[in-house]
Write a protein that holds these residues in place. Structure first.
Motif, short mmCIF file in Angstrom:
data_model
loop_
_atom_site.label_atom_id
_atom_site.label_comp_id
_atom_site.label_asym_id
_atom_site.label_seq_id
_atom_site.Cartn_x
_atom_site.Cartn_y
_atom_site.Cartn_z
N GLU A 1 0.83 -1.21 0.00
CA GLU A 1 0.00 0.00 0.00
C GLU A 1 0.87 1.26 0.00
O GLU A 1 0.52 2.26 -0.63
CB GLU A 1 -0.93 0.01 1.21
N PHE A 2 1.99 1.22 0.68
CA PHE A 2 2.87 2.38 0.79
C PHE A 2 3.62 2.65 -0.52
O PHE A 2 3.73 3.80 -0.94
CB PHE A 2 3.85 2.21 1.96
N TRP A 3 4.11 1.58 -1.16
CA TRP A 3 4.84 1.76 -2.41
C TRP A 3 3.94 2.22 -3.55
O TRP A 3 4.40 2.83 -4.50
CB TRP A 3 5.54 0.47 -2.80
N LEU A 4 2.64 1.89 -3.48
CA LEU A 4 1.72 2.24 -4.57
C LEU A 4 0.87 3.48 -4.29
O LEU A 4 0.06 3.86 -5.12
CB LEU A 4 0.82 1.04 -4.89
N ASP A 5 1.07 4.11 -3.14
CA ASP A 5 0.32 5.32 -2.79
C ASP A 5 1.16 6.56 -3.13
O ASP A 5 2.17 6.82 -2.48
CB ASP A 5 0.00 5.31 -1.29
N PHE B 1 6.43 5.92 -1.66
CA PHE B 1 5.93 5.70 -3.02
C PHE B 1 7.07 5.40 -3.99
O PHE B 1 8.10 6.06 -3.97
CB PHE B 1 5.16 6.94 -3.49
N LYS B 2 6.86 4.40 -4.83
CA LYS B 2 7.83 4.02 -5.84
C LYS B 2 7.14 4.07 -7.20
O LYS B 2 6.56 3.09 -7.64
CB LYS B 2 8.40 2.63 -5.57
N ALA B 3 7.22 5.22 -7.85
CA ALA B 3 6.54 5.43 -9.13
C ALA B 3 6.96 4.40 -10.17
O ALA B 3 6.15 3.96 -10.99
CB ALA B 3 6.82 6.84 -9.64
N VAL C 1 -7.95 -2.87 -4.13
CA VAL C 1 -9.30 -2.52 -4.59
C VAL C 1 -9.87 -1.42 -3.70
O VAL C 1 -10.44 -0.44 -4.19
CB VAL C 1 -10.22 -3.76 -4.62
N GLU C 2 -9.69 -1.57 -2.40
CA GLU C 2 -10.18 -0.55 -1.46
C GLU C 2 -9.46 0.79 -1.65
O GLU C 2 -10.04 1.85 -1.40
CB GLU C 2 -10.03 -1.03 -0.02
N MET C 3 -8.21 0.76 -2.12
CA MET C 3 -7.46 1.99 -2.40
C MET C 3 -7.97 2.68 -3.67
O MET C 3 -7.70 3.84 -3.89
CB MET C 3 -5.97 1.70 -2.56
N GLY C 4 -8.66 1.91 -4.53
CA GLY C 4 -9.19 2.49 -5.76
C GLY C 4 -8.62 1.90 -7.04
O GLY C 4 -9.00 2.29 -8.13
#
Length: 128
Positions: free
Chosen positions: A63-67, A73-75, A102-105
């Motif tokens: 969740e942290f790498w994709l936020d 965050f790791k673009a 999914v919950e993150m969107g």
């Protein structure tokens, strides 16, 4: 105090996420329609290897790498990404991880029934 079991959490997650069989994943992978994401611990990869061309995002950091708003965050992990298909050893952690995304969107995300074990048996190339 009554707590939900991990099995209950996985069963609940599976009702709200897309689950693909290893044969479906193999076909999508060969047609370059998906990006496989290995959510296992790095020690599991060292010991057993991973699927060739998959990306590694440990479950604890997913969740942290994709936020984009996270300092972690790791673009580059999701740049030019296709449908994300998550896998772990047997499919439990990846089910919970998929539910979280999914919950993150995230819309284009699924997980592999049977995990790395099933993918190995399907004949996908393993690298160490």
């Amino acid at each position: 105090m009554t707590i939900k079991s991990s099995q209950t959490l996985v069963e609940e997650a599976q009702k709200n996420i897309e689950t693909l069989s290893s044969s479906e994943v193999k076909s999508l992978y060969k047609n370059k329609e998906i990006t496989l994401i290995d959510v296992r611990d790095i020690r599991e990869l060292w010991k057993e290897g991973t699927i060739e061309n998959s990306k590694h995002i440990p479950r604890g950091m997913l969740e942290f790498w994709l936020d984009p708003e996270s300092s972690y965050f790791k673009a580059n992990k999701i740049k030019d990404i296709k449908k994300m298909v998550l896998f772990c050893a047997l499919g439990w952690r990846s089910a919970l991880a998929t539910k979280s995304l999914v919950e993150m969107g995230f819309k284009n995300v699924a997980h592999v029934d049977g995990g790395f074990d099933a993918l190995k048996k399907s004949g996908l190339k393993i690298i160490k």
